[in-house]
Motif scaffolding. Structure first.
Motif, PDB file in Angstrom:
ATOM      1  N   LYS A 100       1.190  -1.280   0.039  1.00  0.00           N
ATOM      2  CA  LYS A 100      -0.007   0.119   0.039  1.00  0.00           C
ATOM      3  C   LYS A 100       0.940   1.279   0.226  1.00  0.00           C
ATOM      4  O   LYS A 100       0.414   2.276  -0.199  1.00  0.00           O
ATOM      5  CB  LYS A 100      -1.000   0.187   1.414  1.00  0.00           C
ATOM      6  CG  LYS A 100      -1.972  -0.945   1.215  1.00  0.00           C
ATOM      7  CD  LYS A 100      -3.301  -0.242   1.180  1.00  0.00           C
ATOM      8  CE  LYS A 100      -4.386  -1.094   1.235  1.00  0.00           C
ATOM      9  NZ  LYS A 100      -5.479  -0.763   0.028  1.00  0.00           N
ATOM     10  N   GLY A 101       2.059   1.252   0.087  1.00  0.00           N
ATOM     11  CA  GLY A 101       2.992   2.318  -0.009  1.00  0.00           C
ATOM     12  C   GLY A 101       2.903   3.005   1.378  1.00  0.00           C
ATOM     13  O   GLY A 101       3.234   4.224   1.515  1.00  0.00           O
ATOM     14  N   LEU A 102       2.927   2.322   2.515  1.00  0.00           N
ATOM     15  CA  LEU A 102       2.663   2.831   3.848  1.00  0.00           C
ATOM     16  C   LEU A 102       3.898   2.754   4.747  1.00  0.00           C
ATOM     17  O   LEU A 102       4.342   1.721   4.623  1.00  0.00           O
ATOM     18  CB  LEU A 102       1.253   2.563   4.647  1.00  0.00           C
ATOM     19  CG  LEU A 102       0.167   2.955   4.007  1.00  0.00           C
ATOM     20  CD1 LEU A 102      -1.123   2.214   4.605  1.00  0.00           C
ATOM     21  CD2 LEU A 102      -0.248   4.471   3.747  1.00  0.00           C
ATOM     22  N   THR A 103       4.198   3.827   5.681  1.00  0.00           N
ATOM     23  CA  THR A 103       5.216   3.416   6.491  1.00  0.00           C
ATOM     24  C   THR A 103       4.475   3.146   7.685  1.00  0.00           C
ATOM     25  O   THR A 103       3.305   3.361   7.974  1.00  0.00           O
ATOM     26  CB  THR A 103       6.017   4.702   6.683  1.00  0.00           C
ATOM     27  OG1 THR A 103       5.146   5.710   7.396  1.00  0.00           O
ATOM     28  CG2 THR A 103       6.602   5.376   5.617  1.00  0.00           C
ATOM     29  N   GLN A 104       5.269   2.710   8.790  1.00  0.00           N
ATOM     30  CA  GLN A 104       4.652   2.326  10.207  1.00  0.00           C
ATOM     31  C   GLN A 104       3.801   3.728  10.699  1.00  0.00           C
ATOM     32  O   GLN A 104       2.878   3.373  11.457  1.00  0.00           O
ATOM     33  CB  GLN A 104       5.602   1.786  11.073  1.00  0.00           C
ATOM     34  CG  GLN A 104       6.119   0.265  10.767  1.00  0.00           C
ATOM     35  CD  GLN A 104       6.961  -0.366  11.954  1.00  0.00           C
ATOM     36  OE1 GLN A 104       7.750   0.483  12.716  1.00  0.00           O
ATOM     37  NE2 GLN A 104       7.303  -1.630  11.921  1.00  0.00           N
ATOM     38  N   LYS A 105       4.662   4.506  10.571  1.00  0.00           N
ATOM     39  CA  LYS A 105       3.991   5.991  11.164  1.00  0.00           C
ATOM     40  C   LYS A 105       2.920   6.051  10.489  1.00  0.00           C
ATOM     41  O   LYS A 105       1.953   6.622  11.220  1.00  0.00           O
ATOM     42  CB  LYS A 105       5.117   7.138  10.742  1.00  0.00           C
ATOM     43  CG  LYS A 105       5.065   8.321  11.270  1.00  0.00           C
ATOM     44  CD  LYS A 105       4.899   8.718  12.853  1.00  0.00           C
ATOM     45  CE  LYS A 105       4.632   9.807  13.170  1.00  0.00           C
ATOM     46  NZ  LYS A 105       4.435   9.972  14.688  1.00  0.00           N
ATOM     47  N   GLU A 106       2.641   6.141   9.169  1.00  0.00           N
ATOM     48  CA  GLU A 106       1.475   6.330   8.561  1.00  0.00           C
ATOM     49  C   GLU A 106       0.350   5.567   9.001  1.00  0.00           C
ATOM     50  O   GLU A 106      -0.703   5.926   9.314  1.00  0.00           O
ATOM     51  CB  GLU A 106       1.660   6.395   7.027  1.00  0.00           C
ATOM     52  CG  GLU A 106       2.451   7.278   6.363  1.00  0.00           C
ATOM     53  CD  GLU A 106       2.729   7.240   5.015  1.00  0.00           C
ATOM     54  OE1 GLU A 106       2.869   8.095   4.258  1.00  0.00           O
ATOM     55  OE2 GLU A 106       2.790   6.221   4.610  1.00  0.00           O
ATOM     56  N   LYS A 114      -3.347   6.314  11.392  1.00  0.00           N
ATOM     57  CA  LYS A 114      -4.562   6.115  10.904  1.00  0.00           C
ATOM     58  C   LYS A 114      -5.222   5.255  12.024  1.00  0.00           C
ATOM     59  O   LYS A 114      -6.543   5.413  12.298  1.00  0.00           O
ATOM     60  CB  LYS A 114      -4.723   5.280   9.651  1.00  0.00           C
ATOM     61  CG  LYS A 114      -4.049   6.068   8.438  1.00  0.00           C
ATOM     62  CD  LYS A 114      -4.009   4.980   7.095  1.00  0.00           C
ATOM     63  CE  LYS A 114      -3.603   5.878   5.933  1.00  0.00           C
ATOM     64  NZ  LYS A 114      -4.510   6.577   5.269  1.00  0.00           N
ATOM     65  N   LEU A 115      -4.526   4.668  12.943  1.00  0.00           N
ATOM     66  CA  LEU A 115      -5.370   3.767  13.946  1.00  0.00           C
ATOM     67  C   LEU A 115      -5.188   4.661  15.294  1.00  0.00           C
ATOM     68  O   LEU A 115      -5.811   4.239  16.085  1.00  0.00           O
ATOM     69  CB  LEU A 115      -4.105   2.807  14.207  1.00  0.00           C
ATOM     70  CG  LEU A 115      -3.944   1.612  12.997  1.00  0.00           C
ATOM     71  CD1 LEU A 115      -2.853   0.478  13.441  1.00  0.00           C
ATOM     72  CD2 LEU A 115      -5.484   0.726  13.196  1.00  0.00           C
ATOM     73  N   THR A 160       3.912   2.069  19.135  1.00  0.00           N
ATOM     74  CA  THR A 160       3.015   0.909  19.825  1.00  0.00           C
ATOM     75  C   THR A 160       2.555   0.010  18.379  1.00  0.00           C
ATOM     76  O   THR A 160       2.400  -1.081  18.507  1.00  0.00           O
ATOM     77  CB  THR A 160       1.564   1.731  19.907  1.00  0.00           C
ATOM     78  OG1 THR A 160       1.974   2.328  21.218  1.00  0.00           O
ATOM     79  CG2 THR A 160       0.466   0.704  20.130  1.00  0.00           C
ATOM     80  N   TYR A 161       2.570   0.567  17.187  1.00  0.00           N
ATOM     81  CA  TYR A 161       2.287  -0.123  16.102  1.00  0.00           C
ATOM     82  C   TYR A 161       3.198  -0.995  15.811  1.00  0.00           C
ATOM     83  O   TYR A 161       3.230  -2.152  14.928  1.00  0.00           O
ATOM     84  CB  TYR A 161       1.827   0.740  14.654  1.00  0.00           C
ATOM     85  CG  TYR A 161       1.900   0.013  13.612  1.00  0.00           C
ATOM     86  CD1 TYR A 161       0.644  -1.049  13.416  1.00  0.00           C
ATOM     87  CD2 TYR A 161       2.630  -0.438  12.611  1.00  0.00           C
ATOM     88  CE1 TYR A 161       0.199  -1.683  12.424  1.00  0.00           C
ATOM     89  CE2 TYR A 161       2.495  -1.188  11.616  1.00  0.00           C
ATOM     90  CZ  TYR A 161       1.271  -1.764  11.272  1.00  0.00           C
ATOM     91  OH  TYR A 161       1.197  -2.801  10.376  1.00  0.00           O
ATOM     92  N   ALA A 162       4.771  -0.497  15.791  1.00  0.00           N
ATOM     93  CA  ALA A 162       5.619  -1.335  15.509  1.00  0.00           C
ATOM     94  C   ALA A 162       5.867  -2.498  16.510  1.00  0.00           C
ATOM     95  O   ALA A 162       6.250  -3.740  15.912  1.00  0.00           O
ATOM     96  CB  ALA A 162       7.127  -0.560  15.733  1.00  0.00           C
ATOM     97  N   ARG A 163       5.448  -2.515  17.638  1.00  0.00           N
ATOM     98  CA  ARG A 163       5.541  -3.742  18.583  1.00  0.00           C
ATOM     99  C   ARG A 163       4.222  -4.670  17.983  1.00  0.00           C
ATOM    100  O   ARG A 163       4.727  -5.973  17.883  1.00  0.00           O
ATOM    101  CB  ARG A 163       5.089  -3.109  19.900  1.00  0.00           C
ATOM    102  CG  ARG A 163       6.365  -2.911  21.048  1.00  0.00           C
ATOM    103  CD  ARG A 163       6.212  -2.389  22.117  1.00  0.00           C
ATOM    104  NE  ARG A 163       5.098  -1.774  22.707  1.00  0.00           N
ATOM    105  CZ  ARG A 163       4.795  -0.540  22.864  1.00  0.00           C
ATOM    106  NH1 ARG A 163       5.918   0.136  22.603  1.00  0.00           N
ATOM    107  NH2 ARG A 163       3.870   0.145  23.262  1.00  0.00           N
ATOM    108  N   LEU A 164       3.066  -4.145  17.764  1.00  0.00           N
ATOM    109  CA  LEU A 164       2.262  -5.028  17.097  1.00  0.00           C
ATOM    110  C   LEU A 164       2.713  -5.815  15.800  1.00  0.00           C
ATOM    111  O   LEU A 164       2.335  -7.079  15.817  1.00  0.00           O
ATOM    112  CB  LEU A 164       0.859  -4.130  16.922  1.00  0.00           C
ATOM    113  CG  LEU A 164      -0.353  -4.997  16.446  1.00  0.00           C
ATOM    114  CD1 LEU A 164      -1.582  -4.662  16.905  1.00  0.00           C
ATOM    115  CD2 LEU A 164      -0.480  -5.109  14.764  1.00  0.00           C
ATOM    116  N   GLU A 165       3.140  -5.248  14.951  1.00  0.00           N
ATOM    117  CA  GLU A 165       3.717  -5.431  13.619  1.00  0.00           C
ATOM    118  C   GLU A 165       4.791  -6.531  14.108  1.00  0.00           C
ATOM    119  O   GLU A 165       4.850  -7.634  13.264  1.00  0.00           O
ATOM    120  CB  GLU A 165       4.106  -4.592  12.702  1.00  0.00           C
ATOM    121  CG  GLU A 165       4.404  -4.944  11.283  1.00  0.00           C
ATOM    122  CD  GLU A 165       4.895  -3.669  10.219  1.00  0.00           C
ATOM    123  OE1 GLU A 165       3.741  -3.296   9.635  1.00  0.00           O
ATOM    124  OE2 GLU A 165       5.918  -3.429  10.117  1.00  0.00           O
ATOM    125  N   ALA A 166       5.668  -6.489  14.932  1.00  0.00           N
ATOM    126  CA  ALA A 166       6.740  -7.286  15.449  1.00  0.00           C
ATOM    127  C   ALA A 166       6.211  -8.700  15.812  1.00  0.00           C
ATOM    128  O   ALA A 166       6.713  -9.547  15.648  1.00  0.00           O
ATOM    129  CB  ALA A 166       7.838  -6.607  16.321  1.00  0.00           C
TER     130      ALA A 166
END
Length: 97
Positions: free
Chosen positions: A24-30, A34-35, A41-47
């Motif tokens: 989708k061309g999105l970074t973790q920050k983007e 949106k969340l 926090t998102y990086a931990r979820l993705e990891a």
């Protein structure tokens, strides 16, 4: 085009999330914006998505445009052929390690 990417183990979930995010061309920050959470926090979820609640995963799926479908294997031989084709074109296969 709706492609199917079978998820057989929880360990596959991380690669799929990263692959769909990058497709989708999105970074973790983007995604985190949106969340409504921090990038950390998102990086931990993705990891470690296996540790996330189903509710949180659904929120991520919605942001990434992922639809979850359940199915049963009635004919394992034909299912393996479909799985192999889907795996080759999976966003997770594009993830570099």
């Amino acid at each position: 085009m709706n492609a199917s990417y079978p998820l057989k183990t929880l360990s596959q979930l991380r690669s799929l999330l990263v692959g769909f995010r990058k497709a989708k061309g999105l970074t973790q920050k983007e995604v985190s914006e949106k969340l409504g959470v921090t990038q950390q926090t998102y990086a931990r979820l993705e990891a470690n998505p296996a540790a996330a609640s189903l509710e949180r995963l659904f929120r991520v799926f919605n942001v990434l445009g992922i639809e979850m479908a359940f199915s049963s294997e009635s004919d394992p031989a034909s299912s393996r052929a479909e799985t192999t084709q889907d795996y080759v074109s999976s966003p997770a296969r594009k993830e570099q390690w």
